[in-house]
Scaffold this active site. Sequence first.
Site, mmCIF file in Angstrom:
data_model
loop_
_atom_site.group_PDB
_atom_site.id
_atom_site.type_symbol
_atom_site.label_atom_id
_atom_site.label_comp_id
_atom_site.label_asym_id
_atom_site.label_seq_id
_atom_site.Cartn_x
_atom_site.Cartn_y
_atom_site.Cartn_z
ATOM 1 N N PRO A 2 0.780 -1.215 0.000
ATOM 2 C CA PRO A 2 0.000 0.000 0.000
ATOM 3 C C PRO A 2 0.813 1.268 0.000
ATOM 4 O O PRO A 2 1.609 1.522 0.887
ATOM 5 C CB PRO A 2 -0.795 -0.090 1.302
ATOM 6 C CG PRO A 2 -0.161 -1.170 2.090
ATOM 7 C CD PRO A 2 1.001 -1.682 1.353
ATOM 8 N N GLU A 3 0.569 2.049 -0.996
ATOM 9 C CA GLU A 3 0.888 3.460 -0.921
ATOM 10 C C GLU A 3 -0.465 4.138 -0.868
ATOM 11 O O GLU A 3 -1.488 3.476 -0.839
ATOM 12 C CB GLU A 3 1.704 3.896 -2.144
ATOM 13 C CG GLU A 3 3.125 3.365 -2.080
ATOM 14 C CD GLU A 3 4.098 4.223 -2.854
ATOM 15 O OE1 GLU A 3 3.819 5.428 -3.006
ATOM 16 O OE2 GLU A 3 5.121 3.703 -3.300
ATOM 17 N N HIS A 90 -2.708 -15.753 7.666
ATOM 18 C CA HIS A 90 -2.315 -14.369 7.959
ATOM 19 C C HIS A 90 -3.501 -13.418 8.109
ATOM 20 O O HIS A 90 -3.326 -12.207 8.096
ATOM 21 C CB HIS A 90 -1.361 -13.857 6.895
ATOM 22 C CG HIS A 90 -0.037 -14.551 6.899
ATOM 23 N ND1 HIS A 90 0.807 -14.541 7.991
ATOM 24 C CD2 HIS A 90 0.584 -15.308 5.975
ATOM 25 C CE1 HIS A 90 1.891 -15.247 7.725
ATOM 26 N NE2 HIS A 90 1.772 -15.720 6.507
ATOM 27 N N ARG A 109 3.424 -9.740 6.866
ATOM 28 C CA ARG A 109 4.616 -9.229 7.554
ATOM 29 C C ARG A 109 4.302 -8.559 8.888
ATOM 30 O O ARG A 109 5.201 -8.234 9.647
ATOM 31 C CB ARG A 109 5.371 -8.254 6.637
ATOM 32 C CG ARG A 109 6.026 -8.993 5.486
ATOM 33 C CD ARG A 109 6.728 -8.045 4.557
ATOM 34 N NE ARG A 109 7.958 -7.525 5.137
ATOM 35 C CZ ARG A 109 8.749 -6.667 4.502
ATOM 36 N NH1 ARG A 109 8.420 -6.227 3.304
ATOM 37 N NH2 ARG A 109 9.849 -6.243 5.060
ATOM 38 N N ARG A 151 17.780 22.104 3.888
ATOM 39 C CA ARG A 151 17.852 20.639 3.970
ATOM 40 C C ARG A 151 18.905 20.099 3.008
ATOM 41 O O ARG A 151 18.919 20.416 1.829
ATOM 42 C CB ARG A 151 16.501 20.039 3.594
ATOM 43 C CG ARG A 151 15.442 20.334 4.631
ATOM 44 C CD ARG A 151 15.033 19.049 5.290
ATOM 45 N NE ARG A 151 13.786 19.214 6.001
ATOM 46 C CZ ARG A 151 13.042 18.190 6.401
ATOM 47 N NH1 ARG A 151 13.401 16.958 6.104
ATOM 48 N NH2 ARG A 151 11.944 18.400 7.072
#
Length: 270
Positions: A2-3, A90, A109, A151
């Site tokens: 997922p993004e 899972h 995971r 930065r």
Amino acid sequence: MPELPEVETTRRGIEPHLVGKRVKALHVRQPQLRWPVPPAIHQAEGRKLKALTRRGKYLLFHFSNGTIIAHLGMSGSMRIAAAGEPPLFHDHVDLKCSDGTLLRFCDPRRFGAWLWTDQDPARHPLLANLGPEPLTDAFNGDYLLARSRGRKSSVKSFIMDSQVVVGVGNIYANEALFLAGIHPKRAAGRISGARYDKLVAAIKTVLAASIEMGGTTLRDFVGGDGKPGYFRQTLRVYGRGGQPCRQCQTPLREIRLGQRATVFCKLCQT
DNA sequence: CCCTGAACCTGACCGC
DNA sequence: TGCGGTCAGGTTCAGG
């Protein structure tokens, strides 16, 4: 998986099945996720789901007495399962509604999260310091320019920092930098306002297009409605190291930046 | 404040 | 076929 586009695809897929329904029970088979699933999560039981929203990559299940804050991590997915369907190895969390609707969370995971808060979720420590949503007007070139001054880290790490802007993960960071013609290693603090305008436009374009197509399916991602995403076919650089640039045919370079695969064209991106 | 690297965990894949 | 090493879409946290 997922993004942001995958999370939004998930939200849109499951929302119509859940909003307005009453939670009958939460079954937590495996509480050891990114953080332990707190027992307080059961406070959702007996309550009606008022709304299902998204903040960055977090999914928020709003109830009258609190909010479930969920995250899919790297490998998580949510789907509407048939009542009575046996859980797989899972499938760690089930949210069961009183009408029989079943939301099932699978996460091999276990980097995902299911948390509960009875405060304003926007003030929760995980959400309080998040940057703006990328598809809103608050995310613009002037904003990025201001945040980036001084930065030294790479522009890629910079735009993947959720305190700067949420929802730009590794795939879309690579893609957006290619579209904007910016080298991923360039120091964030030394990029012009004009180029940040272009980068912001690229991020919005890439994310919106991917949401439109149901997300990027890598491995086995499917949205909450079980359909795969089709954005993968349109990826310009991600996963294409060594293959020819689609603009100039030069072989794409692949390096590691901040432990993440980074692909770019050394001619098109400067 | 900024930046880097480690950590959390499983599974797929590659080369020997 | 098995084993070890590497890699994977995320994010927090510790330490310099």
